[in-house]
Design a protein around this motif. Structure first.
Motif, mmCIF file in Angstrom:
data_model
loop_
_atom_site.group_PDB
_atom_site.id
_atom_site.type_symbol
_atom_site.label_atom_id
_atom_site.label_comp_id
_atom_site.label_asym_id
_atom_site.label_seq_id
_atom_site.Cartn_x
_atom_site.Cartn_y
_atom_site.Cartn_z
ATOM 1 N N ILE A 3 0.865 -1.171 0.000
ATOM 2 C CA ILE A 3 0.000 0.000 0.000
ATOM 3 C C ILE A 3 0.903 1.223 0.000
ATOM 4 C CG2 ILE A 3 -1.616 1.352 1.376
ATOM 5 C CD1 ILE A 3 -2.800 -1.171 2.436
ATOM 6 N N VAL A 5 2.095 4.673 1.069
ATOM 7 C CA VAL A 5 1.943 5.376 2.335
ATOM 8 C C VAL A 5 2.600 6.739 2.201
ATOM 9 C CG1 VAL A 5 2.461 5.314 4.795
ATOM 10 C CG2 VAL A 5 1.967 3.193 3.595
ATOM 11 N N PRO A 11 -2.105 5.771 4.737
ATOM 12 C CA PRO A 11 -2.236 5.029 3.481
ATOM 13 C C PRO A 11 -2.850 5.908 2.382
ATOM 14 C CG PRO A 11 -3.590 4.042 5.224
ATOM 15 C CD PRO A 11 -2.912 5.235 5.801
ATOM 16 N N HIS A 68 -4.510 -0.436 7.953
ATOM 17 C CA HIS A 68 -3.061 -0.436 7.715
ATOM 18 C C HIS A 68 -2.294 -0.799 8.990
ATOM 19 C CE1 HIS A 68 0.729 0.582 5.869
ATOM 20 N NE2 HIS A 68 0.988 1.427 6.843
ATOM 21 N N THR A 72 -1.544 -5.029 7.992
ATOM 22 C CA THR A 72 -0.735 -4.456 6.924
ATOM 23 C C THR A 72 -0.388 -5.482 5.848
ATOM 24 O OG1 THR A 72 0.238 -2.959 8.542
ATOM 25 C CG2 THR A 72 1.361 -3.143 6.431
#
Length: 106
Positions: A3, A5, A11, A68, A72
């Motif tokens: 993801i 960030v 995120p 997140h 994660t």
């Protein structure tokens, strides 16, 4: 693909991330979404619903931050699969199951 960030640790809500979290968003942010859609239906002036739209955005970003922090690895795998497969759920069922097991729907 992990993801994305931001520098602040938030995120980034890409389409793959939003699609992956869609069931969670539907549950957690239902009230905010309903209020926003009702506002849009009741008033054609988009300016009148800006605060309702901000509430939806805040809810979704808060949810993504929670996901997140809690799952994660599973979210990264699921969102990565969705990204790679152009948001096709059918091609990412294994990752979806692992994600939903790690971060169950409430």
């Amino acid at each position: 693909m992990a993801i994305s960030v931001e520098a602040a640790g938030e995120p980034v809500p890409t389409s793959a991330v939003l699609m992956s979290a869609s069931k969670h968003i539907a549950i957690r942010c239902r009230g905010e979404n309903v209020a926003f859609l009702k506002c849009k239906k009741d008033d054609p002036n988009p300016e009148k619903c800006l605060e309702k739209g901000r509430q939806v955005t805040r809810c979704v970003l808060s949810l993504l931050k929670d996901i997140h922090q809690k799952c994660t690895k599973e979210m990264d795998a699921y969102a990565g699969c969705m990204y790679y497969n152009t948001d096709e759920f059918e091609l990412c069922r294994k990752e979806q199951q692992q994600f939903e097991k790690a971060c169950p729907l409430n």
